[in-house]
Design a protein around this motif. Structure first.
Motif, PDB file in Angstrom:
ATOM      1  N   GLY A   7       0.785  -1.230   0.000  1.00 38.38           N
ATOM      2  CA  GLY A   7       0.000   0.000   0.000  1.00 38.38           C
ATOM      3  C   GLY A   7       0.815   1.277   0.000  1.00 38.38           C
ATOM      4  O   GLY A   7       0.248   2.366  -0.035  1.00 38.38           O
ATOM      5  N   GLY A   8       2.125   1.161   0.048  1.00 38.22           N
ATOM      6  CA  GLY A   8       2.956   2.349   0.023  1.00 38.22           C
ATOM      7  C   GLY A   8       2.945   3.024  -1.332  1.00 38.22           C
ATOM      8  O   GLY A   8       2.375   2.521  -2.301  1.00 38.22           O
ATOM      9  N   GLY A   9       3.589   4.175  -1.396  1.00 31.34           N
ATOM     10  CA  GLY A   9       3.662   4.902  -2.646  1.00 31.34           C
ATOM     11  C   GLY A   9       4.168   6.312  -2.415  1.00 31.34           C
ATOM     12  O   GLY A   9       4.659   6.652  -1.333  1.00 31.34           O
ATOM     13  N   VAL A  91      10.458   3.032   4.925  1.00 31.35           N
ATOM     14  CA  VAL A  91       9.906   1.727   4.608  1.00 31.35           C
ATOM     15  C   VAL A  91       9.091   1.280   5.811  1.00 31.35           C
ATOM     16  O   VAL A  91       9.590   1.304   6.943  1.00 31.35           O
ATOM     17  CB  VAL A  91      11.011   0.701   4.290  1.00 31.35           C
ATOM     18  CG1 VAL A  91      10.388  -0.669   3.987  1.00 31.35           C
ATOM     19  CG2 VAL A  91      11.851   1.163   3.104  1.00 31.35           C
ATOM     20  N   TYR A  92       7.847   0.915   5.565  1.00 30.66           N
ATOM     21  CA  TYR A  92       6.935   0.506   6.626  1.00 30.66           C
ATOM     22  C   TYR A  92       6.814  -1.020   6.622  1.00 30.66           C
ATOM     23  O   TYR A  92       6.634  -1.632   5.560  1.00 30.66           O
ATOM     24  CB  TYR A  92       5.575   1.165   6.430  1.00 30.66           C
ATOM     25  CG  TYR A  92       5.576   2.626   6.815  1.00 30.66           C
ATOM     26  CD1 TYR A  92       6.233   3.575   6.023  1.00 30.66           C
ATOM     27  CD2 TYR A  92       4.934   3.073   7.968  1.00 30.66           C
ATOM     28  CE1 TYR A  92       6.257   4.920   6.385  1.00 30.66           C
ATOM     29  CE2 TYR A  92       4.944   4.409   8.341  1.00 30.66           C
ATOM     30  CZ  TYR A  92       5.611   5.322   7.546  1.00 30.66           C
ATOM     31  OH  TYR A  92       5.635   6.654   7.896  1.00 30.66           O
ATOM     32  N   GLY A 107       8.605  -5.081   3.508  1.00 37.22           N
ATOM     33  CA  GLY A 107       8.050  -3.779   3.805  1.00 37.22           C
ATOM     34  C   GLY A 107       7.505  -3.090   2.571  1.00 37.22           C
ATOM     35  O   GLY A 107       7.582  -3.603   1.447  1.00 37.22           O
ATOM     36  N   THR A 108       6.963  -1.915   2.792  1.00 37.73           N
ATOM     37  CA  THR A 108       6.416  -1.123   1.695  1.00 37.73           C
ATOM     38  C   THR A 108       6.898   0.316   1.846  1.00 37.73           C
ATOM     39  O   THR A 108       6.864   0.887   2.945  1.00 37.73           O
ATOM     40  CB  THR A 108       4.873  -1.213   1.674  1.00 37.73           C
ATOM     41  OG1 THR A 108       4.365  -0.566   0.521  1.00 37.73           O
ATOM     42  CG2 THR A 108       4.229  -0.640   2.921  1.00 37.73           C
ATOM     43  N   LEU A 109       7.380   0.887   0.763  1.00 35.11           N
ATOM     44  CA  LEU A 109       8.002   2.204   0.804  1.00 35.11           C
ATOM     45  C   LEU A 109       6.954   3.301   0.712  1.00 35.11           C
ATOM     46  O   LEU A 109       6.121   3.304  -0.201  1.00 35.11           O
ATOM     47  CB  LEU A 109       9.016   2.345  -0.336  1.00 35.11           C
ATOM     48  CG  LEU A 109       9.686   3.701  -0.495  1.00 35.11           C
ATOM     49  CD1 LEU A 109      10.517   4.045   0.744  1.00 35.11           C
ATOM     50  CD2 LEU A 109      10.551   3.714  -1.745  1.00 35.11           C
ATOM     51  N   VAL A 110       7.032   4.225   1.645  1.00 41.30           N
ATOM     52  CA  VAL A 110       6.204   5.427   1.637  1.00 41.30           C
ATOM     53  C   VAL A 110       7.121   6.624   1.429  1.00 41.30           C
ATOM     54  O   VAL A 110       8.074   6.817   2.188  1.00 41.30           O
ATOM     55  CB  VAL A 110       5.425   5.577   2.960  1.00 41.30           C
ATOM     56  CG1 VAL A 110       4.712   6.922   3.020  1.00 41.30           C
ATOM     57  CG2 VAL A 110       4.435   4.436   3.126  1.00 41.30           C
ATOM     58  N   THR A 111       6.841   7.386   0.405  1.00 36.65           N
ATOM     59  CA  THR A 111       7.625   8.586   0.127  1.00 36.65           C
ATOM     60  C   THR A 111       6.695   9.788   0.116  1.00 36.65           C
ATOM     61  O   THR A 111       5.703   9.803  -0.622  1.00 36.65           O
ATOM     62  CB  THR A 111       8.343   8.488  -1.230  1.00 36.65           C
ATOM     63  OG1 THR A 111       9.160   7.308  -1.246  1.00 36.65           O
ATOM     64  CG2 THR A 111       9.228   9.701  -1.470  1.00 36.65           C
TER      65      THR A 111
END
Length: 114
Positions: A7-9, A91-92, A107-111
């Motif tokens: 779900g990151g982005g 990274v979450y 993990g998933t990266l949030v920027t």
């Protein structure tokens, strides 16, 4: 079995994202599940966790902006993140909390852009 975060982005400052953590019914029913994050050059930190019976607990980065929840029918824990700022870039990850020795996933990266 690892817990899988997604779900990151890329989002602008002030925006929102919802992260998902998919596990299994057994894992969610027997463990607290935490959302962690690791920013570049920093240690991984816990931002929130939810107990096996659904009680949330928040830590400083999340208070007032993030909401953790779970859907047992989907074996999924969510992290709704609002009013994001560039300091939330990381990274979450999700995992059991306290640690049960289960390794962290990718993990998933949030920027968050300013």
């Amino acid at each position: 079995v690892q817990l899988q975060a997604s779900g990151g982005g890329l989002v602008q400052a002030g925006g929102s994202l919802r992260l998902s953590c998919v596990g299994t019914e057994t894992i969610l029913s027997r463990n607290n599940i935490g959302w962690f994050r690791q920013a570049p050059g920093k240690q991984r930190e816990l931002v929130a966790f939810i107990t096996s019976n659904g009680t949330p607990q928040y830590y400083a980065p999340a208070k007032g902006r993030f909401t953790i929840s779970k859907d047992n029918t989907k074996s999924t824990v969510y992290l709704q993140m609002n009013n994001l700022n560039p300091e939330d870039t990381a990274v979450y990850y999700c995992n059991t909390f306290p640690s049960t020795g289960r390794p962290f996933g990718q993990g998933t990266l949030v920027t968050v852009s300013s």
